[in-house]
Design an enzyme around this catalytic site. Structure first.
Site, PDB file in Angstrom:
ATOM      1  N   GLU A 244       0.669  -1.348   0.452  1.00  0.00           N
ATOM      2  CA  GLU A 244       0.382   0.232  -0.373  1.00  0.00           C
ATOM      3  C   GLU A 244       0.254   1.579  -0.480  1.00  0.00           C
ATOM      4  OE1 GLU A 244      -3.835   1.728   3.411  1.00  0.00           O
ATOM      5  OE2 GLU A 244      -2.112   0.879   3.646  1.00  0.00           O
ATOM      6  N   HIS A 245       2.074   1.460   0.543  1.00  0.00           N
ATOM      7  CA  HIS A 245       2.735   2.754   0.845  1.00  0.00           C
ATOM      8  C   HIS A 245       4.423   1.916   0.806  1.00  0.00           C
ATOM      9  CE1 HIS A 245      -0.586   3.621   3.930  1.00  0.00           C
ATOM     10  NE2 HIS A 245      -0.949   5.054   3.527  1.00  0.00           N
TER      11      HIS A 245
END
Length: 442
Positions: free
Chosen positions: A333-334
């Site tokens: 996601e990040h």
């Protein structure tokens, strides 16, 4: 007292590394049969009884005594009042974040286009905003005004006519920051309802809650399950899993910085995932020491510790090239590229929701105010999904205008293909528009 941290250590050189990595990444939602059935029952009740069901569920689940739906509607004036109830610093921070989010997303807006062929045929694409979008916002004291900005602003930039927000107020708890963010973001209507019943109301409409075209926003397992069930009746953004951060570091960043970056996602909940990948074994040891040193200072130490111990990892790789390969395998996601020259490695990153470039770019800046959206694909879905954006609130229609000559020419091709599929009506529909060359233009 927080138990000692024992974050998992993996080495990409180990023969069973791939198996251990797969196990680390595996996550299944806890939407069991009982949750599923309860959600289906709630959706059915809302479809059949509308507002009455919403009032009943709000009394039961949120502990509120309300007489009718009128008690669950917040007028625009209440949002404006919230702006006066937060501090000046909070209002300025919300307004600055909103301006940056708006500026970034305006660059995503797609426009209609056409082109004309030599025979006068016109082909193109018409881009149209959704009529109405529904935004789910978790309620209570632990709600997130930043999520209001990140979901509502792209919708308004896209040109959505009406943004409808639902936010529960359990035991009457109203988060003034959330309401202030809704005011700043341009939310049009607010209902103080939540859970699966709020999702059902947005998807099917009730006497008071208008039916929307798309439902976006985070929520608990009941909200996520409801979104699964109403998909098809309405669009949804995504079914989000636990928060994730993957830090790729060359070993030259302050280990305290890296530890705190890992904490920034681990503090979300016990299932959140924080992973560090580095070719520097000594640096991994330093970060482990920083984790142990800093954890007792954290307000959410228990949650962080459970997350770090259960789903976190420090991964030793051969070199930076292998670090990038691991990052693409995880599709986080990040992704933080905490390295000397992040631009050099960026072309090799294929799968990530958001990429944070360089040592000074903490993931937290993207969560709040950098500008890009913080609604990102999780659980490896960055392999095929994108961050929430203006494009999620726009739809596209194909435009086809055929001149007489164009219809005649295309009709010959369509006829052959249609008859090859034994669809005679298709073929004849095209053939009726075929004209002899000498007849064209007469």
């Amino acid at each position: 007292m927080t138990a000692p941290t024992a974050i998992r250590r993996l080495n990409a050189a180990d023969p069973d590394f791939a198996r251990h990595l797969d196990h680390l990444l595996s996550w299944e939602s806890v939407s069991d049969d009982s949750v599923n059935q309860r959600v289906l029952d709630i959706i059915k009740a809302v479809r059949e009884r509308g507002d009455a069901a919403l009032v009943e569920f709000t009394q039961r689940f949120d502990g509120l005594q309300v007489a009718s739906m009128a008690d669950l509607i917040l007028p625009r004036e209440r949002l404006e009042l919230a702006l006066t109830r937060i501090t000046v610093a909070q209002r300025e921070a919300l307004e600055k974040a909103a301006a940056r989010v708006r500026s970034y997303h305006e660059k995503q807006k797609q426009d209609s286009w056409t082109y004309t062929e030599a025979d006068g045929t016109v082909l193109g694409q018409k881009v149209t905003p959704l009529d109405r979008a529904g935004l789910y916002v978790p309620g209570g004291k632990a709600s997130y005004p930043s999520s209001v900005l990140m979901n509502a602003i792209p919708a308004k930039v896209a040109g959505v006519t009406e943004v409808v927000m639902v936010v529960p107020t359990p035991r009457g708890e109203v988060n003034e920051l959330v309401l202030a963010a809704a005011c700043i973001a341009g939310v049009d209507r607010v209902f103080t309802i939540g859970g699966a019943q709020a999702v059902a109301a947005l998807a099917y409409g009730t006497e008071s809650v208008p039916q929307v075209d798309k439902v976006v926003g985070p929520g608990n397992i009941y909200v996520a399950t409801a979104k699964r069930h109403v998909f098809g009746q309405v669009g949804i953004d995504m079914i989000a899993g636990p928060s994730e951060i993957l830090v790729v570091c060359d070993g030259q960043t302050d280990p305290d910085w890296i530890a705190m970056d890992l904490f920034s996602q681990a503090e979300h909940d016990e299932d959140a995932q924080a992973i560090l990948v580095s070719p520097d074994a000594e640096f991994l040891d330093k970060v482990a020491a920083s984790i142990a040193k800093l954890l007792p200072t954290m307000e959410r130490a228990e949650i962080i510790n459970t997350s770090i111990n259960g789903r976190g990892a420090l991964i030793k790789v051969r070199d930076m090239q292998q670090a990038i390969e691991v990052a693409n395998r995880i599709a986080p996601e990040h992704l933080e590229l905490s390295v000397a020259d992040p631009q050099a490695w960026l072309p090799q990153i294929r799968h990530a929701g958001a990429i944070f470039m360089g040592r000074h770019t903490s993931e937290a800046l993207g969560d709040y105010c950098a500008g890009p959206n913080h609604v990102l694909p999780t659980s490896g879905t960055a392999r095929f999904s994108s961050p929430l954006g203006v494009y999620d609130f726009q739809k596209r229609s194909s435009i086809i205008f055929c001149s007489e000559q164009g219809a005649s020419e295309l009709g010959r091709t369509a006829s052959v293909l249609a008859r090859g599929e034994s669809l005679t009506a298709h073929a004849r529909s095209a053939e009726y528009r075929i004209v002899d060359d000498q007849d064209q233009g007469q």
